[in-house]
Design a protein around this motif. Structure first.
Motif, PDB file in Angstrom:
ATOM      1  N   VAL A  48       9.621  -4.876  -7.640  1.00  0.00           N
ATOM      2  CA  VAL A  48       8.690  -4.939  -6.508  1.00  0.00           C
ATOM      3  C   VAL A  48       7.533  -5.881  -6.810  1.00  0.00           C
ATOM      4  CG1 VAL A  48       7.073  -3.619  -5.108  1.00  0.00           C
ATOM      5  CG2 VAL A  48       9.300  -2.657  -5.654  1.00  0.00           C
ATOM      6  N   GLY A  49       7.000  -5.796  -8.028  1.00  0.00           N
ATOM      7  CA  GLY A  49       5.907  -6.684  -8.398  1.00  0.00           C
ATOM      8  C   GLY A  49       6.310  -8.150  -8.336  1.00  0.00           C
ATOM      9  N   PHE A  50       7.519  -8.462  -8.780  1.00  0.00           N
ATOM     10  CA  PHE A  50       7.982  -9.853  -8.720  1.00  0.00           C
ATOM     11  C   PHE A  50       8.126 -10.314  -7.281  1.00  0.00           C
ATOM     12  CE2 PHE A  50      10.846 -13.426  -9.162  1.00  0.00           C
ATOM     13  CZ  PHE A  50      10.402 -14.029 -10.332  1.00  0.00           C
ATOM     14  N   GLY A  51       8.640  -9.427  -6.417  1.00  0.00           N
ATOM     15  CA  GLY A  51       8.768  -9.797  -5.005  1.00  0.00           C
ATOM     16  C   GLY A  51       7.428 -10.041  -4.345  1.00  0.00           C
ATOM     17  N   GLY A  57      13.746   5.016 -14.893  1.00  0.00           N
ATOM     18  CA  GLY A  57      13.756   5.162 -13.448  1.00  0.00           C
ATOM     19  C   GLY A  57      12.684   4.373 -12.725  1.00  0.00           C
ATOM     20  N   LEU A  58      11.454   4.506 -13.177  1.00  0.00           N
ATOM     21  CA  LEU A  58      10.336   3.918 -12.432  1.00  0.00           C
ATOM     22  C   LEU A  58      10.049   2.482 -12.830  1.00  0.00           C
ATOM     23  CD1 LEU A  58       8.113   4.385 -10.361  1.00  0.00           C
ATOM     24  CD2 LEU A  58       6.688   5.322 -12.189  1.00  0.00           C
ATOM     25  N   LEU A  59      10.090   2.188 -14.126  1.00  0.00           N
ATOM     26  CA  LEU A  59       9.680   0.865 -14.607  1.00  0.00           C
ATOM     27  C   LEU A  59      10.507  -0.279 -14.014  1.00  0.00           C
ATOM     28  CD1 LEU A  59       7.906  -0.875 -16.410  1.00  0.00           C
ATOM     29  CD2 LEU A  59       9.491  -0.403 -18.308  1.00  0.00           C
ATOM     30  N   PRO A  60      11.845  -0.214 -14.010  1.00  0.00           N
ATOM     31  CA  PRO A  60      12.600  -1.345 -13.438  1.00  0.00           C
ATOM     32  C   PRO A  60      12.258  -1.613 -11.971  1.00  0.00           C
ATOM     33  CG  PRO A  60      14.044   0.086 -14.708  1.00  0.00           C
ATOM     34  CD  PRO A  60      12.746   0.806 -14.575  1.00  0.00           C
ATOM     35  N   ALA A  61      12.086  -0.551 -11.188  1.00  0.00           N
ATOM     36  CA  ALA A  61      11.757  -0.745  -9.770  1.00  0.00           C
ATOM     37  C   ALA A  61      10.374  -1.356  -9.606  1.00  0.00           C
ATOM     38  CB  ALA A  61      11.840   0.590  -9.035  1.00  0.00           C
ATOM     39  N   PRO A 112       2.693  -2.889 -15.791  1.00  0.00           N
ATOM     40  CA  PRO A 112       3.856  -3.799 -15.786  1.00  0.00           C
ATOM     41  C   PRO A 112       4.118  -4.429 -14.423  1.00  0.00           C
ATOM     42  CG  PRO A 112       4.354  -1.820 -17.015  1.00  0.00           C
ATOM     43  CD  PRO A 112       3.043  -1.575 -16.334  1.00  0.00           C
ATOM     44  N   MET A 113       3.884  -3.682 -13.374  1.00  0.00           N
ATOM     45  CA  MET A 113       4.046  -4.237 -12.029  1.00  0.00           C
ATOM     46  C   MET A 113       3.059  -5.364 -11.792  1.00  0.00           C
ATOM     47  SD  MET A 113       3.564  -2.270  -8.388  1.00  0.00           S
ATOM     48  CE  MET A 113       3.387  -3.212  -6.860  1.00  0.00           C
ATOM     49  N   VAL A 114       1.827  -5.173 -12.223  1.00  0.00           N
ATOM     50  CA  VAL A 114       0.811  -6.212 -12.072  1.00  0.00           C
ATOM     51  C   VAL A 114       1.185  -7.447 -12.884  1.00  0.00           C
ATOM     52  CG1 VAL A 114      -1.615  -6.776 -12.431  1.00  0.00           C
ATOM     53  CG2 VAL A 114      -0.979  -4.504 -11.596  1.00  0.00           C
ATOM     54  N   PHE A 118       0.826  -1.199   0.000  1.00  0.00           N
ATOM     55  CA  PHE A 118       0.000   0.000   0.000  1.00  0.00           C
ATOM     56  C   PHE A 118       0.865   1.255   0.000  1.00  0.00           C
ATOM     57  CE2 PHE A 118      -3.293  -2.949   0.928  1.00  0.00           C
ATOM     58  CZ  PHE A 118      -4.484  -2.328   0.593  1.00  0.00           C
ATOM     59  N   GLY A 119       2.048   1.165   0.611  1.00  0.00           N
ATOM     60  CA  GLY A 119       2.948   2.306   0.600  1.00  0.00           C
ATOM     61  C   GLY A 119       3.427   2.653  -0.792  1.00  0.00           C
ATOM     62  N   ILE A 120       3.774   1.635  -1.573  1.00  0.00           N
ATOM     63  CA  ILE A 120       4.250   1.907  -2.934  1.00  0.00           C
ATOM     64  C   ILE A 120       3.126   2.444  -3.805  1.00  0.00           C
ATOM     65  CG2 ILE A 120       3.901  -0.479  -3.706  1.00  0.00           C
ATOM     66  CD1 ILE A 120       6.184  -0.166  -5.592  1.00  0.00           C
ATOM     67  N   PHE A 121       1.926   1.913  -3.645  1.00  0.00           N
ATOM     68  CA  PHE A 121       0.800   2.442  -4.419  1.00  0.00           C
ATOM     69  C   PHE A 121       0.563   3.914  -4.090  1.00  0.00           C
ATOM     70  CE2 PHE A 121      -1.114  -2.027  -4.830  1.00  0.00           C
ATOM     71  CZ  PHE A 121      -0.517  -2.197  -6.072  1.00  0.00           C
ATOM     72  N   LEU A 122       0.695   4.265  -2.813  1.00  0.00           N
ATOM     73  CA  LEU A 122       0.441   5.636  -2.389  1.00  0.00           C
ATOM     74  C   LEU A 122       1.465   6.595  -2.974  1.00  0.00           C
ATOM     75  CD1 LEU A 122      -1.125   7.599  -0.467  1.00  0.00           C
ATOM     76  CD2 LEU A 122       0.604   7.037   1.266  1.00  0.00           C
ATOM     77  N   PHE A 123       2.748   6.331  -2.743  1.00  0.00           N
ATOM     78  CA  PHE A 123       3.780   7.303  -3.114  1.00  0.00           C
ATOM     79  C   PHE A 123       4.070   7.308  -4.612  1.00  0.00           C
ATOM     80  CE2 PHE A 123       4.994   6.457   1.412  1.00  0.00           C
ATOM     81  CZ  PHE A 123       4.582   7.691   1.883  1.00  0.00           C
ATOM     82  N   VAL A 124       3.989   6.165  -5.252  1.00  0.00           N
ATOM     83  CA  VAL A 124       4.197   6.159  -6.697  1.00  0.00           C
ATOM     84  C   VAL A 124       3.069   6.913  -7.396  1.00  0.00           C
ATOM     85  CG1 VAL A 124       4.327   4.693  -8.750  1.00  0.00           C
ATOM     86  CG2 VAL A 124       5.595   4.072  -6.700  1.00  0.00           C
ATOM     87  N   THR A 125       1.851   6.779  -6.879  1.00  0.00           N
ATOM     88  CA  THR A 125       0.738   7.545  -7.447  1.00  0.00           C
ATOM     89  C   THR A 125       0.975   9.044  -7.274  1.00  0.00           C
ATOM     90  OG1 THR A 125      -0.804   5.743  -6.971  1.00  0.00           O
ATOM     91  CG2 THR A 125      -1.748   7.908  -7.378  1.00  0.00           C
TER      92      THR A 125
END
Length: 262
Positions: free
Chosen positions: A108-111, A100-104, A48-50, A21-28
């Motif tokens: 995270v999605g794989f983890g 910058g954003l896509l690789p991270a 891509p994360m999904v 939920f933290g990543i969804f919040l701050f990336v948004t």
């Protein structure tokens, strides 16, 4: 319900929920405020994360979890997600989505794909039918509580960091405020990475080794079976006085005693 693997699974889901939920919040916040994406474009940016999460979920559920067990799969997912969160801390006002954003997001999605299906399956594995609903509800509750705590805590930490940055770089020009927001997001990413790091340690310590978990599961199934096997023999012994008397009478008749009255 008092099972070590199940408790470790609930804790893993709670921690993963806080980080997710933290990543969804701050990336948004970042893609809309800093990169100036529209809401639709921001939502598409998460796809891509999904996709990475779905691939990892299939891999962990069908291949890794049956062979390695949750003691290896869940901590590995925590470490991968932690690495992805650290990658997000490098984002700045000049960063681009592709580099910058896509690789991270993919990392995270794989983890998360390694953590969530493995932990949820372990949390509900072997639960009796009468308690299946309770176990499933606890999984959902763990995720929601983790998300609530993570959102509130990380948002507070990020806001505090952004305020401190703006106060240290007066006057508060638009450029300073934009950089302060990015600084706050970075603090939130670092704390989320810390959540996953703690989750990796806890899951590695709490989950049982695959062999030990299998032995416990086998023992749990063998106990009811042994009890069920004891019932017929008990019933046979308790319901057989007439049969025993008849056998004794037949034996006496065979040895020359009185003939049995049957």
């Amino acid at each position: 319900m008092l099972d070590r693997n199940r408790g470790a699974a609930f804790i893993s889901v709670l921690i993963a929920g806080a980080g997710m939920f933290g990543i969804f919040l701050f990336v948004t916040y970042y893609v809309q405020s800093s990169l100036h994406y529209s809401p639709i474009k921001a939502g598409v940016g998460f796809m891509p994360m999904v996709a990475s999460l779905v691939v990892a979920a299939q891999l962990s559920t069908n291949v890794l979890l049956p062979k390695l067990g949750p003691k290896l799969v869940v901590p590995a997912g925590m470490v991968v997600a932690c690495i992805g969160m650290v990658g997000l801390t490098r984002l700045g006002l000049e960063s681009t989505y592709a580099s910058g954003l896509l690789p991270a997001l993919l990392i995270v999605g794989f983890g998360l794909g390694l953590i969530m299906p493995s932990a949820i399956q372990t949390a509900t594995y072997g639960v009796e039918g009468d308690f299946a609903g309770v176990a499933s509800a606890l999984v959902n509750t763990s995720q929601q509580v983790g998300g609530s705590i993570g959102t509130a805590l990380l948002n507070t930490l990020a806001a505090t960091a952004a305020t401190a940055y703006a106060a240290a770089h007066l006057p508060p020009t638009p450029e300073v405020m934009a950089q302060a927001a990015v600084q706050g997001y970075a603090v939130g990413y670092w704390w989320a990475a810390g959540f996953f790091a703690v989750g990796a340690v806890l899951s590695a310590l709490l989950f049982r080794r695959r062999g030990a978990a299998s032995q416990q599961q086998a023992g749990a199934h063998s106990a009811p079976r042994a009890a069920g096997d004891a019932e017929p023999s008990t019933a046979h012994a308790g319901g057989g006085p007439r049969h025993a008397a008849a056998v004794v009478s037949l034996q006496d008749g065979h040895d020359g005693g009185p003939s049995p009255d049957i």
